[in-house]
Structures are given as C-alpha cells and as structure tokens.
Design an enzyme around this catalytic site. Structure first.
Site, PDB file in Angstrom:
ATOM      1  N   ARG A  57       0.801  -1.225   0.000  1.00  0.00           N
ATOM      2  CA  ARG A  57       0.000   0.000   0.000  1.00  0.00           C
ATOM      3  C   ARG A  57       0.828   1.266   0.000  1.00  0.00           C
ATOM      4  NH1 ARG A  57      -2.782  -3.801   1.708  1.00  0.00           N
ATOM      5  NH2 ARG A  57      -0.926  -4.259   2.876  1.00  0.00           N
ATOM      6  N   THR A  58       1.692   1.395   0.971  1.00  0.00           N
ATOM      7  CA  THR A  58       2.337   2.692   1.158  1.00  0.00           C
ATOM      8  C   THR A  58       3.108   3.093  -0.099  1.00  0.00           C
ATOM      9  OG1 THR A  58       2.471   2.223   3.502  1.00  0.00           O
ATOM     10  CG2 THR A  58       3.821   4.032   2.698  1.00  0.00           C
ATOM     11  N   LYS A  86      25.582  -4.246  -2.045  1.00  0.00           N
ATOM     12  CA  LYS A  86      27.055  -4.214  -2.066  1.00  0.00           C
ATOM     13  C   LYS A  86      27.628  -3.553  -0.822  1.00  0.00           C
ATOM     14  CE  LYS A  86      26.871  -3.500  -7.073  1.00  0.00           C
ATOM     15  NZ  LYS A  86      27.090  -2.448  -8.078  1.00  0.00           N
ATOM     16  N   ARG A 107      11.258   3.950   3.508  1.00  0.00           N
ATOM     17  CA  ARG A 107      10.860   2.980   4.537  1.00  0.00           C
ATOM     18  C   ARG A 107      12.087   2.178   4.920  1.00  0.00           C
ATOM     19  NH1 ARG A 107       5.715  -0.969   4.606  1.00  0.00           N
ATOM     20  NH2 ARG A 107       4.809   1.038   5.181  1.00  0.00           N
ATOM     21  N   HIS A 135       5.002   5.992  11.570  1.00  0.00           N
ATOM     22  CA  HIS A 135       4.522   5.888  10.192  1.00  0.00           C
ATOM     23  C   HIS A 135       3.559   7.070  10.004  1.00  0.00           C
ATOM     24  CE1 HIS A 135       3.218   4.412   6.432  1.00  0.00           C
ATOM     25  NE2 HIS A 135       2.944   3.159   6.733  1.00  0.00           N
TER      26      HIS A 135
HETATM   27  C1  NCD Z   1       1.701  -1.032   8.186  1.00  0.00           C
HETATM   28  C2  NCD Z   1       3.197  -0.846   8.360  1.00  0.00           C
HETATM   29  O1  NCD Z   1       3.961  -1.096   7.436  1.00  0.00           O
HETATM   30  O2  NCD Z   1       3.557  -0.389   9.430  1.00  0.00           O
HETATM   31  N1  NCD Z   1       1.306  -1.188   6.869  1.00  0.00           N
HETATM   32  C3  NCD Z   1       1.003  -0.068   6.138  1.00  0.00           C
HETATM   33  O3  NCD Z   1       1.849   0.721   5.843  1.00  0.00           O
HETATM   34  N2  NCD Z   1      -0.279   0.128   5.808  1.00  0.00           N
HETATM   35  C4  NCD Z   1       1.082  -1.970   9.125  1.00  0.00           C
HETATM   36  C5  NCD Z   1       1.633  -3.355   9.256  1.00  0.00           C
HETATM   37  O4  NCD Z   1       2.579  -3.749   8.579  1.00  0.00           O
HETATM   38  O5  NCD Z   1       1.077  -4.078  10.079  1.00  0.00           O
END
Ligand code: NCD
Length: 306
Positions: A57-58, A86, A107, A135
């Site tokens: 999703r993100t 590397k 991320r 997040h």
């Molecule tokens: C979440 C995350 O990556 O923190 N997912 C997201 O970005 N919607 C939640 C999760 O992984 O449980």
C-alpha cells in the site's frame, strides 16, 4: 498556511499542529476530483521511493499520488538488487538519489532512519515507516478516514486494538489523535501494551483507558482500529507464539457494538479480522486505502508545488 509546507520533511506526526493537519485534510478533500481527472501541477518533479522493507500500500499509494499529480517516480522496493546489497550505507544512498529526485519517500527497518536520511540531503524526506517507531502518513490517512466517515474527530471514543508495542502506525496515530478531544481505549494483551513512557506522553493530552479485553469496551466505541501482531519485530519468536491469535474481531463481538461503529485497519491483516466483517457496514479498511492516495496527493502537492 500553504507556504509552511513547502520543502518540508515529514519525519514524525509530531511535526504537525492541529491546524496543519486540518489544512492537509482540506486539500485532500479537493484532491477527490483531481484524482479522477489527473493534473500536471507536479510535472517534471520526481519522487524516489526507497523501500528497505516490504510494502504494498504505502509505496503504491505514494507512487499513484505522484503520477496523478503529473510527476514521475523512480526507486526500488527490493534493496537486494540495488547497491545496498554491495554494502552502500543509507547516507550515501540518499545523497546519490538527491541528484535524481525532488522528494524521497523512505521505509527502513531502523528507528531514526528517516531523520538520519533527512540530515544528509537538501530535498524533503518523507518517512514511510521507520522500524517500530513511526509511520506518520499512515496516521494522516487514518485520521482523515475518521473525519470523512464520521464527520469529526473530536469527542469520539477511539479503540486501538492489537500490537501497541511494536506497531508504528499505532504510535503515530496515538500522537496524531492527541491534537483532538478524544478518549482512547488501548486494547491489547499484556505483552503488547504501549511502552510506558510513550503512554505517559499520550496521557498528558487525552483520556486513556487500558484493557486486555475488547468485550469490556466494544459497546462504547465509535472507532475500532485493529492492528496485526508485528511478528518481524519480535526478538524472540517464543514471545510471539504466546500472543499469536490472542484477539480477533468477528460478527459475534460486533453484535455488541454501536451500529455506527467503524472498523479500521492499516492492512495487511493476517488473522485479526474475520473476512465476514468485510460485508458489514462497519468495515472501512478498504476505504482507508482510497483516502490514503488523496492524503498523499495533498501532502506531495503542499511540499513540492510552488
Ligand atoms: C503497516 C506498516 O507497514 O507499518 N502497513 C502499512 O503501511 N499500511 C502496518 C503493518 O505492517 O502491520
């Protein structure tokens, strides 16, 4: 207000005041029609999505948002096929990417990674998940969903169920909600409770009730935000096994809920929401996904345009 966003990093939900949150949401409302027709306000701008951890999703949400605004996208979702494999360090990676892109969406499994990256580059860095820490854009879309679906955030009873210890979406959401007049119900097994110092911070701003039983509070809630146990963050898998399957939202328990209750989840879900719940009027987790694109369009436009 618009100018306060230009060029800004988004590292923590703490970076935003209530007025700024509301402004992002107002602009997200305007994005609804732009989402359908597309626009070229960000033509020539490039978003680099650097994902050192799994995501569906993100990453796709940010990329969709950028493309809808007329911008372009580069990046990787498999660090194993980039120079990271590397041995390149994060600071070097982002300094290189700065030459290609106008904004970095990062991320990373380590807490503090986004802040560190932001120190090395002059383009804005958006934190798309830093370990168990934060997040922030998920919290933005979560609060936006509540506002859209219930018409307000103030004076609601909001339950957050599940992994409050390792869930970064939980941490950002709790802090984001302290800008509003809400009552928080933190529902989790003992082992997965919110860290004490973090709890103290939240308690200074809003009323908090902690419980290990959803049954005890379900009838009071306006929002139930369910989360997955973050298996990958447990140092000891035996600990995970102790809490695995400890809670599950199903039709049975929802019979005791307000008719207007909305059930949310950042997704991915594993076992914590019975798929039958999807067909009830309570389910909002797929709407969150749609709202997420609008919120990220809003954020990108505010940070990059002008
Ligand atoms: C979440 C995350 O990556 O923190 N997912 C997201 O970005 N919607 C939640 C999760 O992984 O449980």
């Amino acid at each position: 207000m618009e100018s306060t966003f230009r060029g800004r990093d988004v590292i923590s939900i703490r970076d935003f005041s209530r007025e700024e949150l509301e402004y992002i949401f107002d602009v997200a409302d305007e994005m609804e029609s732009i989402y359908r027709s597309g626009t070229d306000v960000l033509r020539g701008k490039i978003l680099a999505s650097l994902f050192f951890e799994p995501s569906t999703r993100t990453r796709l949400s940010f990329e969709t948002a950028m493309i809808k605004l007329g911008g372009g996208v580069v990046g990787f979702a498999e660090p194993d096929i980039s120079s990271v494999k590397k041995g390149e360090n994060l600071a070097d990676t982002v300094r290189v990417v700065e030459s290609y892109a106008d904004v970095i969406v990062l991320r990373h499994p380590l807490e503090g990674a986004a802040r560190l990256a932001a120190e090395y580059v002059n383009i804005p860095v958006i934190n798309a998940g830093s370990g168990a820490e934060e997040h922030p854009t998920q919290a933005l879309l979560d609060i936006y969903t509540i506002r859209r679906e219930l018409g307000r955030v103030d004076s609601l009873n909001i339950g957050i169920l599940g992994d409050l210890r390792y869930g970064r979406t939980v941490h950002s959401l709790c802090i984001g909600l302290t800008n509003y007049d809400v009552k928080l119900f933190l529902i989790s097994p003992e082992l997965l409770r919110l860290r004490r110092e973090f709890l103290e911070e939240v308690k200074k701003k809003v009323e908090v009730v902690e419980t290990d039983r959803l049954e005890r509070v379900i009838d009071k809630l306006d929002v139930l935000y369910v989360t997955r146990i973050q298996k990958e963050r447990f140092a000891d898998l035996a600990e995970y096994e102790k809490v695995r399957g400890a809670y599950r939202v199903d039709l049975d328990i929802l019979q005791r809920a307000k008719e207007s209750l909305i059930v949310m989840h950042p997704l991915p879900r594993v076992e914590e929401i019975d798929p039958e719940v999807d067909y009830t009027p309570h389910a909002r987790y797929f709407d969150q996904v749609r709202y997420g694109v609008l919120v990220r369009m809003s954020l990108l436009k505010l940070i990059l345009s002008g």
